[in-house]
Design a protein around this motif. Sequence first.
Motif, mmCIF file in Angstrom:
data_model
loop_
_atom_site.group_PDB
_atom_site.id
_atom_site.type_symbol
_atom_site.label_atom_id
_atom_site.label_comp_id
_atom_site.label_asym_id
_atom_site.label_seq_id
_atom_site.Cartn_x
_atom_site.Cartn_y
_atom_site.Cartn_z
ATOM 1 N N ARG A 142 11.956 -5.807 9.331
ATOM 2 C CA ARG A 142 11.701 -5.897 10.764
ATOM 3 C C ARG A 142 10.231 -5.595 10.995
ATOM 4 N NH1 ARG A 142 11.365 -1.833 14.270
ATOM 5 N NH2 ARG A 142 12.385 -0.323 12.918
ATOM 6 N N TYR A 143 9.598 -6.386 11.863
ATOM 7 C CA TYR A 143 8.196 -6.149 12.212
ATOM 8 C C TYR A 143 8.096 -4.864 13.032
ATOM 9 C CZ TYR A 143 3.462 -6.894 13.886
ATOM 10 O OH TYR A 143 2.128 -6.743 14.149
ATOM 11 N N VAL A 144 7.157 -3.990 12.675
ATOM 12 C CA VAL A 144 6.980 -2.731 13.388
ATOM 13 C C VAL A 144 5.771 -2.804 14.318
ATOM 14 C CG1 VAL A 144 6.569 -0.244 13.139
ATOM 15 C CG2 VAL A 144 8.090 -1.430 11.537
ATOM 16 N N ARG A 145 4.597 -3.097 13.747
ATOM 17 C CA ARG A 145 3.370 -3.121 14.564
ATOM 18 C C ARG A 145 2.183 -3.535 13.702
ATOM 19 N NH1 ARG A 145 2.170 3.407 14.781
ATOM 20 N NH2 ARG A 145 1.715 3.554 12.565
ATOM 21 N N PRO A 146 1.064 -3.885 14.365
ATOM 22 C CA PRO A 146 -0.180 -4.040 13.606
ATOM 23 C C PRO A 146 -0.545 -2.661 13.044
ATOM 24 C CG PRO A 146 -0.387 -4.983 15.805
ATOM 25 C CD PRO A 146 0.890 -4.208 15.775
ATOM 26 N N SER A 147 -1.044 -2.630 11.833
ATOM 27 C CA SER A 147 -1.367 -1.350 11.209
ATOM 28 C C SER A 147 -2.791 -0.912 11.537
ATOM 29 C CB SER A 147 -1.220 -1.460 9.696
ATOM 30 O OG SER A 147 -1.589 -0.237 9.085
ATOM 31 N N PRO A 148 -2.985 0.392 11.697
ATOM 32 C CA PRO A 148 -4.354 0.890 11.865
ATOM 33 C C PRO A 148 -5.145 0.856 10.553
ATOM 34 C CG PRO A 148 -2.787 2.719 11.918
ATOM 35 C CD PRO A 148 -1.987 1.454 11.864
ATOM 36 N N SER A 149 -4.482 0.573 9.439
ATOM 37 C CA SER A 149 -5.166 0.517 8.145
ATOM 38 C C SER A 149 -6.175 -0.623 8.113
ATOM 39 C CB SER A 149 -4.149 0.314 7.017
ATOM 40 O OG SER A 149 -4.820 0.122 5.783
ATOM 41 N N GLU A 150 -7.299 -0.360 7.500
ATOM 42 C CA GLU A 150 -8.309 -1.392 7.282
ATOM 43 C C GLU A 150 -8.540 -1.557 5.788
ATOM 44 O OE1 GLU A 150 -11.716 -0.283 9.604
ATOM 45 O OE2 GLU A 150 -10.633 -0.539 11.487
ATOM 46 N N HIS A 151 -7.491 -1.306 4.997
ATOM 47 C CA HIS A 151 -7.570 -1.389 3.543
ATOM 48 C C HIS A 151 -8.157 -2.727 3.110
ATOM 49 C CE1 HIS A 151 -6.538 -0.859 -0.635
ATOM 50 N NE2 HIS A 151 -5.859 -1.990 -0.626
ATOM 51 N N GLY A 152 -9.187 -2.658 2.276
ATOM 52 C CA GLY A 152 -9.820 -3.862 1.765
ATOM 53 C C GLY A 152 -10.527 -4.691 2.828
ATOM 54 N N GLY A 153 -10.751 -4.101 4.022
ATOM 55 C CA GLY A 153 -11.402 -4.823 5.099
ATOM 56 C C GLY A 153 -10.521 -5.896 5.729
ATOM 57 N N MET A 154 -9.208 -5.765 5.553
ATOM 58 C CA MET A 154 -8.258 -6.769 6.042
ATOM 59 C C MET A 154 -7.433 -6.224 7.207
ATOM 60 S SD MET A 154 -8.527 -9.198 3.679
ATOM 61 C CE MET A 154 -9.346 -9.284 2.101
#
Length: 163
Positions: A142-154
Motif C-alpha cells: 500500500r502506498y504510504v507517502r512521499p518519503s523525506p529521504s533524499e538517499h542518492g539524491g533521488m
Amino acid sequence: MPALGFRNAVLSDAVRCFQIESTAYEGDEAATLEKISTRIAQYPQGFLVLEQAGEIVGFINSGCAFEVAMADEAFKELVGHAADAPNVVIMSVVVDPARQGQGHARRLMDEFVARMRALGKRSIHLMCKAQHVPLYERMGYRYVRPSPSEHGGMAWHEMLMTL
C-alpha cells in the motif's frame, strides 16, 4: 530455463551481490560492499538470494525495527536493527539487469514475504521510485507517502505491506 533456487546469503556472496547492486542502481543509491557485507553478517535471514544455474541473479536484503523511520540513513548500516522486531524494512530489491523482465523480482518478493510471515513479522516497509509504485501495489503493498529521504539524491516513496 535452468532451475531457480532461494537461500539466505553468506559472506562469500557479498562481492556478487555488490556487482548486481552497483549495476542495477544509479549513482549513490547503490549500497557499498561494506554495507552489503554488514547486512549479510548481521541479518542473514533477512538477506535472500535467488540463484539460477548456481549463479546469484538477484536478492532482497532487509533489517528489522520496533519503530520504523524510513528516512533513517543509519539503519542502512543496521544501526537500530533488532532481529526480533516485528517490522521488516527492505533496503534493496535488485535483479541483475541482464536477467530483468523474467519475473525474478516477483519470485523474490513472494518468497521473501512467505519467509517473513513464517518468522512472525507483522509488516514489511520499503521505499521505491515513483515508477515502481504500481509494481509494488500489484505485489500487495500500500502506498504510504512521499518519503523525506533524499538517499542518492533521488525522490522516494514509502510503501507498506501488513502481514
